[in-house]
Scaffold this active site. Structure first.
Site, PDB file in Angstrom:
ATOM      1  N   HIS B  14       0.844  -1.188   0.000  1.00  0.00           N
ATOM      2  CA  HIS B  14       0.000   0.000   0.000  1.00  0.00           C
ATOM      3  C   HIS B  14       0.884   1.245   0.000  1.00  0.00           C
ATOM      4  CE1 HIS B  14      -0.376   1.491   4.450  1.00  0.00           C
ATOM      5  NE2 HIS B  14       0.797   0.953   4.273  1.00  0.00           N
ATOM      6  N   CYS B  33       5.890   6.694   4.224  1.00  0.00           N
ATOM      7  CA  CYS B  33       4.692   5.934   3.849  1.00  0.00           C
ATOM      8  C   CYS B  33       4.101   6.419   2.528  1.00  0.00           C
ATOM      9  CB  CYS B  33       3.620   6.029   4.943  1.00  0.00           C
ATOM     10  SG  CYS B  33       4.172   5.353   6.523  1.00  0.00           S
ATOM     11  N   HIS B  39       5.057   0.406  -0.396  1.00  0.00           N
ATOM     12  CA  HIS B  39       5.759  -0.447   0.568  1.00  0.00           C
ATOM     13  C   HIS B  39       4.712  -1.475   1.009  1.00  0.00           C
ATOM     14  CE1 HIS B  39       3.794   2.528   3.148  1.00  0.00           C
ATOM     15  NE2 HIS B  39       3.868   1.655   4.142  1.00  0.00           N
ATOM     16  N   HIS B  41       3.239  -4.665   4.161  1.00  0.00           N
ATOM     17  CA  HIS B  41       3.200  -5.188   5.530  1.00  0.00           C
ATOM     18  C   HIS B  41       2.683  -6.622   5.560  1.00  0.00           C
ATOM     19  CE1 HIS B  41       3.856  -1.215   7.247  1.00  0.00           C
ATOM     20  NE2 HIS B  41       2.908  -0.732   6.504  1.00  0.00           N
ATOM     21  N   ASP B  79      -5.016 -10.516   0.472  1.00  0.00           N
ATOM     22  CA  ASP B  79      -3.728 -11.192   0.577  1.00  0.00           C
ATOM     23  C   ASP B  79      -2.953 -11.117  -0.744  1.00  0.00           C
ATOM     24  OD1 ASP B  79      -1.764 -12.692   1.879  1.00  0.00           O
ATOM     25  OD2 ASP B  79      -2.509 -14.535   0.959  1.00  0.00           O
ATOM     26  N   HIS B  80      -1.686 -10.716  -0.630  1.00  0.00           N
ATOM     27  CA  HIS B  80      -0.823 -10.562  -1.811  1.00  0.00           C
ATOM     28  C   HIS B  80      -1.418  -9.579  -2.818  1.00  0.00           C
ATOM     29  CE1 HIS B  80       1.180 -14.090  -0.131  1.00  0.00           C
ATOM     30  NE2 HIS B  80       2.208 -13.807  -0.889  1.00  0.00           N
ATOM     31  N   GLU B 125      -0.636  -3.647  11.893  1.00  0.00           N
ATOM     32  CA  GLU B 125       0.086  -3.252  10.674  1.00  0.00           C
ATOM     33  C   GLU B 125       1.548  -3.670  10.782  1.00  0.00           C
ATOM     34  OE1 GLU B 125      -0.156   0.792   8.254  1.00  0.00           O
ATOM     35  OE2 GLU B 125       1.248   0.959   9.927  1.00  0.00           O
TER      36      GLU B 125
END
Lengths: 136, 136, 136, 136, 136, 136
Positions: B14, B33, B39, B41, B79-80, B125
């Site tokens: 994100h 950010c 980047h 998480h 996810d991913h 996060e």
């Protein structure tokens, strides 16, 4: 000989995508990790050095200095970055955790003083997947 | 009344970037950010439901069914993925952890049976930052 | 050479009880672990393989394939089972964590492809007790 | 050969202060760790022994007996103590984690039976700093 | 309303000792925690604030600013210190985890902007002991 | 009012099996958890009490006394046991985590002194599943 480990943290985006292959082959091999729009991880980086404790300090190596070195040499280049796009020392490489650990070794090893040896780079990609590289 | 929590995992890319602002303002407010190239998480998602244990099973809710519901309703969409680009229910929203937790509540709540109430969405996060949303 | 570790989970019942001994001797040696009616654990299983990263993928081994292999070869036979009664490869053996780790190595090692070597089976019985087996 | 690890816990006060140096030099080298009025840690101690599992028990070593030995030989002397002032085996030494791990090895090794070998003392000073000592 | 939590770390020495009592009474009540020469802990501090996410940022509160506030207002005064001797806001108080959590609330609450409310101070003294204070 | 939590550990065998149902129905509802030969878990038990800190000690409740009470009232009856067969206060009940948490509350609550109130029983069955019970 005592082994000293410092744990640092960074988070980054990446994808697993071999540009020599077409999209179908990438999806077949890398599955969801090949998502064109990236995904990302919180990486936990364990750096282990070894040496004899200094009689005056009791230290193999000053752990604050080790932390500073790790941050300057690698974490600042990786944290909140895109591993494929933003990191000079990952250019032209597959951004697997294996290759990232080897690259971190190569960045960090020359920055350490002669009084300690780099022993291991251990890198968690998720809490259930990690790699270790011992320099050989 | 007993509270039952199931923990699931996803990882995603994100960035925090307000398109109504110029790049300088985004960097000033969001710092690293706001990196244009993303980047990411490893998110840990805690879903808590509450209800009375069923006398026949001793369950507030079948935890395997809860896990399946969470995966189908939210984890498979996250996810991913790239939260800003790939997730229908985050379109037009800032991809903060706060907004993501509220959005997960809205996706999951209607899918639960009447026998339980959704109590809390807790979302890590990083290991040192998390948010909680209780639906109000 | 890079070492890759995948962590899997299973839970199981067992007891420590040597049938060649009477009950008093079993209680003397094994204490509460000899409880005739069983007890159990959440086991955390760390499987480490080693090899050279493939130039096309950056992988020592596809970690999803490793996860599938571990689940098929060992976790499905152990999860939600009674180690003494239900597990073919533990028959006739004391169900200590040591023997379980050795048995997991023997089940898993032949299933791995020639491109990687099994390096270590690490098995947590509780968060404060674990064993490691390196195949020799 | 199987490796068995038991984790124990203690907390203690200490400071890093070389009495051969003046205060300015101590502050320069040890920073906040040189605070005259002490600071402290929750230490996590991992003791690893190795040996062949006993055919009658499946044990490398009875882990309850190992726990008792660690507590008697080292934890009782360290827990809720001042490492610099209260611990006989740290007198005249810098109270670094490195030196503490070596000293714990020396206290524990003679107390183990011949059937097992002490393999490693691993000592966490904080969740992000640990040392390992293998006896050589 | 969303709850945002940031986790910070400090380590410190302390003892539990009531100066109005003699040594025997202190030992009777506080046991090893009354050791005259101090002991210490790695404290984990969870600070939870609550509020409505800002539409422009998606944030209840900028978590980096929250981290900075916690460090400036409390962690710098506590880290690598002796709680009984070095910390102005603990003077004249028993240095229990309960009292420390209440004192941290009082130090931090006035420093927060009006846009958020302090909700909870959660403080781990060891991995198995923690307290929570909600301001009332 | 401050909330104090102590974490204790036990491991036990159990199965989820309703004797009023036939085996097929049990397998349909409980899946692998209905295995006739049992399975087991490492349970983590969080007990939270609340009250005002005592001015003389700074304690809501002496945490060592709380630990002793938890061990005497519940852990000794549960640790290394079969929940279905060995535990008097689980007789005639489904051995779900929900029912176990309620039963632990009922065992522990009368043993606490009037100076504190029991606030919550939180019970982890696995690292990814837990329940909470607040007494109502």
């Amino acid at each position: 000989m005592v082994y000293l480990t410092r744990v640092e943290h960074f988070n980054a985006a990446h994808k697993l995508y071999n540009p020599a292959w077409d999209e179908a082959r990438n999806e077949e091999v890398f599955g969801k990790c090949a998502n064109q729009n990236w995904h990302g991880h919180n990486y936990e980086l364990y750096v282990t050095v070894k040496g004899d404790p200094d009689p005056d300090t009791g230290f193999v190596f000053d752990v604050k200095r080790l932390s500073t070195l790790i941050r300057e040499q690698v974490v600042e280049k990786l944290d909140h970055r895109n591993l494929n796009m933003d990191v000079d020392f990952m250019q032209g490489k597959m951004c697997s955790t294996e290759n990232l650990a080897i690259a971190i070794w190569k960045e960090l090893q020359p920055a350490l003083p002669a009084s300690v040896q780099l022993h291991c780079i251990k890198l968690y990609e998720t809490p259930r997947i990690y790699v270790e590289y011992f320099g050989e």
